[in-house]
Structures are given as structure tokens and as C-alpha cells.
Design a protein around this motif. Structure first.
Motif, PDB file in Angstrom:
ATOM      1  N   VAL A 249    -122.327 -29.257 -56.182  1.00 58.97           N
ATOM      2  CA  VAL A 249    -122.594 -28.994 -57.592  1.00 58.97           C
ATOM      3  C   VAL A 249    -122.635 -27.482 -57.798  1.00 58.97           C
ATOM      4  O   VAL A 249    -123.366 -26.778 -57.084  1.00 58.97           O
ATOM      5  CB  VAL A 249    -123.941 -29.616 -58.031  1.00 58.97           C
ATOM      6  CG1 VAL A 249    -124.256 -29.247 -59.485  1.00 58.97           C
ATOM      7  CG2 VAL A 249    -123.921 -31.126 -57.853  1.00 58.97           C
ATOM      8  N   THR A 250    -121.859 -26.970 -58.743  1.00 64.33           N
ATOM      9  CA  THR A 250    -121.917 -25.552 -59.078  1.00 64.33           C
ATOM     10  C   THR A 250    -122.165 -25.402 -60.581  1.00 64.33           C
ATOM     11  O   THR A 250    -121.531 -26.066 -61.399  1.00 64.33           O
ATOM     12  CB  THR A 250    -120.616 -24.813 -58.702  1.00 64.33           C
ATOM     13  OG1 THR A 250    -119.501 -25.463 -59.302  1.00 64.33           O
ATOM     14  CG2 THR A 250    -120.440 -24.773 -57.198  1.00 64.33           C
ATOM     15  N   VAL A 251    -123.095 -24.531 -60.903  1.00 61.20           N
ATOM     16  CA  VAL A 251    -123.405 -24.188 -62.289  1.00 61.20           C
ATOM     17  C   VAL A 251    -123.163 -22.690 -62.423  1.00 61.20           C
ATOM     18  O   VAL A 251    -123.814 -21.888 -61.734  1.00 61.20           O
ATOM     19  CB  VAL A 251    -124.860 -24.552 -62.647  1.00 61.20           C
ATOM     20  CG1 VAL A 251    -125.142 -24.208 -64.113  1.00 61.20           C
ATOM     21  CG2 VAL A 251    -125.132 -26.029 -62.386  1.00 61.20           C
ATOM     22  N   THR A 252    -122.226 -22.316 -63.294  1.00 62.82           N
ATOM     23  CA  THR A 252    -121.791 -20.924 -63.371  1.00 62.82           C
ATOM     24  C   THR A 252    -122.051 -20.340 -64.757  1.00 62.82           C
ATOM     25  O   THR A 252    -121.601 -20.898 -65.766  1.00 62.82           O
ATOM     26  CB  THR A 252    -120.292 -20.800 -63.048  1.00 62.82           C
ATOM     27  OG1 THR A 252    -120.028 -21.420 -61.787  1.00 62.82           O
ATOM     28  CG2 THR A 252    -119.873 -19.329 -62.991  1.00 62.82           C
ATOM     29  N   GLY A 253    -122.784 -19.241 -64.775  1.00 63.18           N
ATOM     30  CA  GLY A 253    -123.029 -18.514 -66.014  1.00 63.18           C
ATOM     31  C   GLY A 253    -122.451 -17.116 -65.920  1.00 63.18           C
ATOM     32  O   GLY A 253    -121.294 -16.944 -65.537  1.00 63.18           O
ATOM     33  N   ARG A 254    -123.255 -16.097 -66.228  1.00 62.91           N
ATOM     34  CA  ARG A 254    -122.823 -14.707 -66.131  1.00 62.91           C
ATOM     35  C   ARG A 254    -123.866 -13.917 -65.372  1.00 62.91           C
ATOM     36  O   ARG A 254    -125.070 -14.121 -65.559  1.00 62.91           O
ATOM     37  CB  ARG A 254    -122.637 -14.117 -67.534  1.00 62.91           C
ATOM     38  CG  ARG A 254    -122.026 -12.697 -67.548  1.00 62.91           C
ATOM     39  CD  ARG A 254    -121.892 -12.184 -68.957  1.00 62.91           C
ATOM     40  NE  ARG A 254    -123.211 -11.946 -69.552  1.00 62.91           N
ATOM     41  CZ  ARG A 254    -123.423 -11.838 -70.859  1.00 62.91           C
ATOM     42  NH1 ARG A 254    -122.419 -11.993 -71.705  1.00 62.91           N
ATOM     43  NH2 ARG A 254    -124.639 -11.606 -71.322  1.00 62.91           N
ATOM     44  N   SER A 255    -123.392 -13.040 -64.504  1.00 63.48           N
ATOM     45  CA  SER A 255    -124.320 -12.248 -63.702  1.00 63.48           C
ATOM     46  C   SER A 255    -124.998 -11.196 -64.563  1.00 63.48           C
ATOM     47  O   SER A 255    -124.569 -10.902 -65.691  1.00 63.48           O
ATOM     48  CB  SER A 255    -123.583 -11.582 -62.538  1.00 63.48           C
ATOM     49  OG  SER A 255    -122.585 -10.715 -63.033  1.00 63.48           O
TER      50      SER A 255
END
Length: 398
Positions: free
Chosen positions: A189-195
Motif C-alpha cells: 500500500v502506498t499513499v503519496t502526497g507532497r514532501s
């Protein structure tokens, strides 16, 4: 017990201890068993010179010990251990970086690293084969589950040697006979936003970083796991299981940076026929719906599946199962008890996929009281299973 049987038990017990001490002295992490395999081959050739012992090498450093006494079934176990004693990743699982104590014997109990997976049953298989004078032996490298693990010892063996009609898997497990094993797969499972930067929490998406909202994902995964287990079809002897094995995000050396991605890895077991890709798609939809109602609403959610093996069964009336039942009855004085919901998957599923009728049986290990990284086994029980393995090698046809 007749005196002859007692003498045989004492003889096998000593041979088992000799093999266990040799295995304990040589690390055999998954994919790097070659040194251990060659050392074991040399020792076996000196102990049992009438047998032609060989090492099959695979991958950069993998290795398996094989031997043949002519026609007969395959007796299978593996050389590698789930953990690598002293490996860099072990403390992440065990929480303990101290050296592991060597093999110890106290009366009927032997305690050591990797005995449960799988040095105890592997030693019983080796001694049983050497004494049987029949059948085939494979102590494989890379027999434990590992994602992106490359060629396994069993695959390398099957590519080079014809497989027999039947096989016995010597592995620790329940106190019974297994002819049905579940399949397994991994979900990522990967949840990607912004660094962003920790000193400016609003610079990240979501504010504070995606890892700070891990609880949202973990709570939904817990609910999904409950539903997944509740839908268990309890097919034959097997069942379902699921667990989160790893959570990661960010750079430990620079925690002033807020990571853009949260990763959660799960191990999933299914005794019934489950399509991993379809399950991953369903889980992704569920997580997206949950994240849309949280601070993670602007993040991308993906779930990927990596199959290990599908569930597989040998017919309950197959010759190898019938012979194993008879050997069990003679050794333990009762029929193997029924079992349902078993969730341990081994290379038995791979053998069945090759058309080999397969049973699994072996001793019961438990964590040592003083150090859960070590396993405790009964030598008497281990000796009993060695006698069962030996009998099956001599009675089953090729």
C-alpha cells in the motif's frame, strides 16, 4: 517400548544432534546458503560415503544439498532460516541486536537459532534419508518466503532433475498431517502526497506530512482485515490470515524533511482461491474512499499485489497420504487429528503445482523462554518424525 526401538532412538538422537550442531555453526541466510551447503555436503560424504552428495548452486550465492538412493519419493526441507543471525535487518523484527547464543541441549530439549525454520526438521530429514537407503533428498536454499527473492532452490532442482510422483515436506507445523496448504501473496500500500519541511508543516500535503496521518490508513486496513478473515471459506484443512509486516516513510538520517510517501507492506494467506490482483484493486478502492474523508484527501493511493503461490491440495486418498497416515498411526498410536484453518504455506504448494502429490509433517517448535529468537524442540519428537520420514522413503514408490 522394545529395547531395539530404544537403541534405534538413541542412535538417531545422537546423529540428529551432530547435524544440528553443524548447521548451527554455519549461517545460512536466504539466498546465501552456498557455504553451508558445501560444508554440509563434505560432512555427509565423510559420514555416509556410500551416498553421492551434491550441491546445486543457484543465484549469486544460493545452494542446495541433494542426494539420491535410487527410486523413491522426494524428502524435502530447506537450509535457509527466516532470519540471518547477525543480519542488519534482524533487530527491526526482533528488537534485539545482541548475539544469539549457540545450540544448547537440556535433557530432551534442544534450543537454538533457526530450529523451527527449518533446521530441526531438516536435520531429521537428512538423518532419515541417510538411514533409509531409498528415495531422494533435497535440502533447498531459498525455501523461506521473501519478496523479489529470485530463483529458489526447489525451482533450480526442478529445472535440472525429474520430480517423482510424491514428496514429503519436513517442516515444523501442527501436530498432525497436512495434505492441503494455503497460498500466499504480498500487498504493498502506498499513499503519496507532497514532501515538505518539518519546520514548515504546511509545506507538505497533507500538512505535517503523509506519515503523520498513517493512523487513518492503518485503521481502515484493520477493518479490511476483519472483513477479509470473516469471509474465510475454510476450504479443506486451510484458512486465511493477514498481517502488516512493515511500515516505512521518510529518511531516518534527515527527519527534518517531511516525506511524500507512506508505504505499508502486508503478508496475506488464503486457503481458498483468491485472485491477488482483484483483492488489491478492491482494497485500493476502499482505502481511497476512506482517505477522501480525511486529511489525506489530496493524496494518491495505490495497492500492488505480488503473488507467492496459490493454494493447492493433494487428494486425501492419494498413496502418499495413505502411507503417511499409516506411518503416523504406528509411530504415535493414533490417527493424525483433524485440522482446519491452517495458515502456514511452504514449498509444498510449489511441488503440487508441478503435479507432485505432497504431504507435510514435522515437529512442533516454540520460542525459547530466555530468547524468542531461538526455538525449542523436543529431541524425542524430532527422532519420532525422523523414523516416520525414513519409513515413507522406503515404502512409497517413485
Amino acid at each position: 517400548m522394545a529395547s531395539g526401538v530404544r537403541r534405534l532412538g538413541t542412535f538417531l538422537r545422537q546423529q540428529l544432534l551432530d547435524v544440528l550442531r553443524l548447521l548451527d555453526a554455519t549461517p545460512a541466510p536466504r539466498g546465501a546458503e552456498r557455504t553451508a551447503a558445501h560444508r554440509l555436503r563434505a560432512w555427509c560424504a565423510d559420514r555416509w560415503p556410500h551416498v553421492e552428495w551434491q550441491v546445486v548452486e543457484h543465484g549469486p550465492a544460493g545452494g542446495s544439498l541433494i542426494a539420491t538412493h535410487g527410486a523413491g519419493p522426494l524428502l524435502y526441507s530447506h537450509l535457509d532460516t527466516s532470519l540471518d543471525d547477525g543480519g542488519a535487518h534482524n533487530p527491526l523484527v526482533t528488537g534485539n541486536a545482541a548475539p544469539v547464543a549457540p545450540l544448547a541441549v537440556d535433557g530432551d530439549v534442544v534450543t537454538g537459532f533457526g530450529l523451527g525454520v527449518a533446521r530441526g526438521p531438516a536435520a531429521a530429514a537428512l538423518v532419515a534419508f541417510a538411514e533409509a537407503g531409498a528415495g531422494r533428498l533435497l535440502l533447498a536454499g531459498s525455501g523461506t518466503h521473501r519478496r523479489a527473492g529470485g530463483t529458489t532452490g526447489l525451482e533450480a532442482y526442478a529445472d535440472s532433475y525429474p520430480l517423482p510422483r510424491s514428496a514429503i515436506v519436513a517442516k515444523c507445523g501442527p501436530p498432525t498431517l497436512l495434505w492441503h496448504e494455503p497460498g500466499a501473496f504480498y500487498l504493498t500500500v502506498t499513499v503519496t502526497g507532497r514532501s515538505g519541511a518539518a519546520m514548515a508543516a504546511e509545506s507538505a500535503t497533507p500538512p505535517g506530512g503523509v506519515v503523520a496521518q498513517a493512523g487513518v490508513v492503518l485503521e481502515e486496513l484493520a477493518r479490511w482485515r476483519t472483513d477479509y478473515l470473516a469471509a474465510d471459506a475454510r476450504t479443506g484443512q486451510t484458512g486465511r490470515a493477514c498481517g502488516i509486516g512493515a511500515i516505512s516513510g521518510g529518511w531516518p538520517d534527515k527527519p527534518d524533511l517531511l516525506p511524500a510517501q507512506l508505504r505499508i507492506d502486508l503478508y496475506v494467506v488464503a486457503g481458498d482461491r483468491v485472485e491477488p490482483t482483484a483483492l488489491a484493486s478492491e482494497l485500493a478502492d476502499r482505502l481511497r474512499a476512506r482517505c477522501a474523508k480525511s486529511a489525506l484527501r489530496d493524496c494518491a493511493v495505490e495497492v500492488e499485489a505480488e503473488p507467492v503461490a496459490a493454494a493447492a491440495a493433494t487428494p486425501a486418498d492419494a498413496p502418499v497420504v495413505t502411507a503417511a497416515r499409516a506411518a503416523w498411526l504406528d509411530e504415535f498410536g493414533a490417527q493424525p487429528p483433524p485440522v482446519t484453518g491452517w495458515t502456514g504455506s511452504t514449498d509444498g504448494v510449489v511441488l503440487r503445482a508441478h503435479g507432485v502429490e505432497t504431504v507435510r509433517l514435522g515437529p512442533q517448535a516454540k520460542p525459547a523462554a530466555d530468547d524468542p529468537r531461538r526455538d525449542a524442540l523436543s529431541l524425542g519428537q524430532l527422532t519420532a518424525y525422523a523414523r516416520v520420514y525414513r519409513r515413507l522413503l522406503t515404502e512409497l514408490p517413485a
